[in-house]
Design a protein around this motif. Sequence first.
Motif, PDB file in Angstrom:
ATOM      1  N   VAL A  66       0.849  -1.181   0.000  1.00 24.67           N
ATOM      2  CA  VAL A  66       0.000   0.000   0.000  1.00 24.67           C
ATOM      3  C   VAL A  66       0.887   1.233   0.000  1.00 24.67           C
ATOM      4  O   VAL A  66       1.759   1.378   0.862  1.00 24.67           O
ATOM      5  N   LEU A  67       0.675   2.124  -0.971  1.00 24.52           N
ATOM      6  CA  LEU A  67       1.380   3.401  -1.044  1.00 24.52           C
ATOM      7  C   LEU A  67       0.379   4.517  -0.805  1.00 24.52           C
ATOM      8  O   LEU A  67      -0.659   4.583  -1.474  1.00 24.52           O
ATOM      9  N   LEU A  68       0.701   5.406   0.123  1.00 20.94           N
ATOM     10  CA  LEU A  68      -0.170   6.531   0.399  1.00 20.94           C
ATOM     11  C   LEU A  68       0.123   7.684  -0.555  1.00 20.94           C
ATOM     12  O   LEU A  68       1.100   7.651  -1.302  1.00 20.94           O
ATOM     13  N   GLU A  69      -0.706   8.693  -0.504  1.00 27.97           N
ATOM     14  CA  GLU A  69      -0.654   9.796  -1.463  1.00 27.97           C
ATOM     15  C   GLU A  69       0.724  10.437  -1.569  1.00 27.97           C
ATOM     16  O   GLU A  69       1.404  10.673  -0.575  1.00 27.97           O
ATOM     17  N   SER A  70       1.146  10.681  -2.812  1.00 23.27           N
ATOM     18  CA  SER A  70       2.383  11.406  -3.157  1.00 23.27           C
ATOM     19  C   SER A  70       3.659  10.655  -2.795  1.00 23.27           C
ATOM     20  O   SER A  70       4.736  11.255  -2.756  1.00 23.27           O
ATOM     21  N   ALA A  71       3.569   9.355  -2.535  1.00 18.66           N
ATOM     22  CA  ALA A  71       4.785   8.566  -2.304  1.00 18.66           C
ATOM     23  C   ALA A  71       5.561   8.422  -3.616  1.00 18.66           C
ATOM     24  O   ALA A  71       4.982   8.446  -4.709  1.00 18.66           O
ATOM     25  N   GLN A  72       6.885   8.238  -3.499  1.00 19.37           N
ATOM     26  CA  GLN A  72       7.738   8.057  -4.672  1.00 19.37           C
ATOM     27  C   GLN A  72       8.632   6.836  -4.485  1.00 19.37           C
ATOM     28  O   GLN A  72       9.228   6.667  -3.412  1.00 19.37           O
ATOM     29  N   ILE A  73       8.739   6.012  -5.521  1.00 20.80           N
ATOM     30  CA  ILE A  73       9.700   4.909  -5.548  1.00 20.80           C
ATOM     31  C   ILE A  73      10.470   5.037  -6.854  1.00 20.80           C
ATOM     32  O   ILE A  73       9.882   4.931  -7.935  1.00 20.80           O
ATOM     33  N   LEU A  74      11.766   5.258  -6.753  1.00 19.01           N
ATOM     34  CA  LEU A  74      12.570   5.604  -7.921  1.00 19.01           C
ATOM     35  C   LEU A  74      13.763   4.677  -8.078  1.00 19.01           C
ATOM     36  O   LEU A  74      14.589   4.533  -7.169  1.00 19.01           O
ATOM     37  N   GLU A  75      13.812   4.007  -9.215  1.00 16.63           N
ATOM     38  CA  GLU A  75      14.979   3.231  -9.641  1.00 16.63           C
ATOM     39  C   GLU A  75      15.383   2.171  -8.617  1.00 16.63           C
ATOM     40  O   GLU A  75      16.563   2.004  -8.292  1.00 16.63           O
ATOM     41  N   ILE A  76      14.403   1.442  -8.120  1.00 13.26           N
ATOM     42  CA  ILE A  76      14.671   0.306  -7.243  1.00 13.26           C
ATOM     43  C   ILE A  76      14.271  -0.940  -8.022  1.00 13.26           C
ATOM     44  O   ILE A  76      13.082  -1.190  -8.235  1.00 13.26           O
ATOM     45  N   ASP A  77      15.254  -1.706  -8.464  1.00 12.26           N
ATOM     46  CA  ASP A  77      14.941  -2.820  -9.353  1.00 12.26           C
ATOM     47  C   ASP A  77      14.772  -4.148  -8.624  1.00 12.26           C
ATOM     48  O   ASP A  77      14.488  -5.163  -9.247  1.00 12.26           O
TER      49      ASP A  77
ATOM     50  N   ILE B 157       3.879   2.180   2.643  1.00 12.04           N
ATOM     51  CA  ILE B 157       4.708   3.358   2.398  1.00 12.04           C
ATOM     52  C   ILE B 157       3.868   4.607   2.642  1.00 12.04           C
ATOM     53  O   ILE B 157       2.832   4.814   2.012  1.00 12.04           O
ATOM     54  N   GLY B 158       4.316   5.462   3.555  1.00  8.77           N
ATOM     55  CA  GLY B 158       3.555   6.624   3.974  1.00  8.77           C
ATOM     56  C   GLY B 158       3.481   7.718   2.931  1.00  8.77           C
ATOM     57  O   GLY B 158       4.230   7.734   1.943  1.00  8.77           O
ATOM     58  N   GLY B 159       2.575   8.668   3.162  1.00 12.38           N
ATOM     59  CA  GLY B 159       2.387   9.777   2.241  1.00 12.38           C
ATOM     60  C   GLY B 159       3.636  10.625   2.110  1.00 12.38           C
ATOM     61  O   GLY B 159       4.329  10.904   3.085  1.00 12.38           O
ATOM     62  N   ARG B 160       3.952  10.980   0.872  1.00 12.23           N
ATOM     63  CA  ARG B 160       5.086  11.847   0.531  1.00 12.23           C
ATOM     64  C   ARG B 160       6.437  11.212   0.836  1.00 12.23           C
ATOM     65  O   ARG B 160       7.468  11.878   0.787  1.00 12.23           O
TER      66      ARG B 160
END
Length: 357
Positions: free
Chosen positions: A309-320, A328-331
């Motif tokens: 579960v990802l909350l609003e405005s979360a980011q996941i970048l370049e994790i393969d 994952i919390g908001g923002r």
Amino acid sequence: MKALILSGGKGTRLRPLTHTGAKQLVPVANKPILWYGIESIVKAGITEIGIIISPETGEEIRRKTGSGEQFGANITYILQDEPLGLAHAVKIGRPFLGDSPFIMYLGDNLIQDDINVFLDKFKNQHLDELILLRSVSNPTAFGVAVVDDKGRVLKLVEKPKNPPSNLALVGVYFFSPAVHQAIDNIQPSPRGELEITDAIQELINTDKIVESVQLQGWWLDTGKKDDLLEANRIILDTNLSIDKAGNIDDKSKISGRVNIKGNTTIINSTIRGPVIIGENCHIENCFIGPYTSIGDKCTLVDADIEHSVLLESAQILEIDQRIVDSLIGGRAKLEMAPQRPKALRFMVGDDSHVELV
């Protein structure tokens, strides 16, 4: 008939996520847990709803949930200065409740069964109390009931060391006004709280009619991460409608039951349902696996995630490496440093920034 929803407390079992927000507003399938209870109550024809709130999170609950108009209800917010027990919440809610019978609903609980069935039994049999029960494998963690073969409640014990049964009290109760006198007659427990189990036992001791029904469907107490992920899985399995309103390019593959809201962009990604994705998200070069809920305004690039579960405005970048069983919390922002681990599992609070090295 009125309703009292308990949405106070400090949410310690979901920290760090609930350091910055109410546990009852954590989303399941992109809808706050609290709202499922409100919708269930309104569906049963009860529109006068009081919500118990705490000083820490009450304003957030009030702001996001509003007056109740969106649910077809009229919501009154009732401040509980300290979390002094469920019966204490009823006590401070008494000016709102008056002499009306009422349903008490714990705001972080979800049940599959339609409460109309229980409400009809409560009304038609003129009960003083109707409790819902479910057999559990760990009864020491709950209030536990002893019942006869007709469902009449004989005894209740709060979190017993030696449980007299495996029938746990579900967080939905139906009360007549008689409960107020029962609460006036009990004393705080050793942990300093007015226990609702003690109040119900007082009803039993004074020959009031206290009966029970065992749930047939699922019951989820979402106070912990794994419980919340399980609730998300079940709701996606049972309630998700298919909708692909987003902008999906030709290189992306969508399979199974997937709900993608408007203004979301999907580029060169595989999404395998059940999955729900909110509005204004950007997903690129990703695999989104089953039982994942992604809130509004999230960004995922070069990510592989499922059962999360990802909350609003979360980011996941370049994790393969694959992310699983995560909240994952908001923002919050997760990104990968040059050296890569083999497996990843997270519970990340709002506004966090995690760099994997």
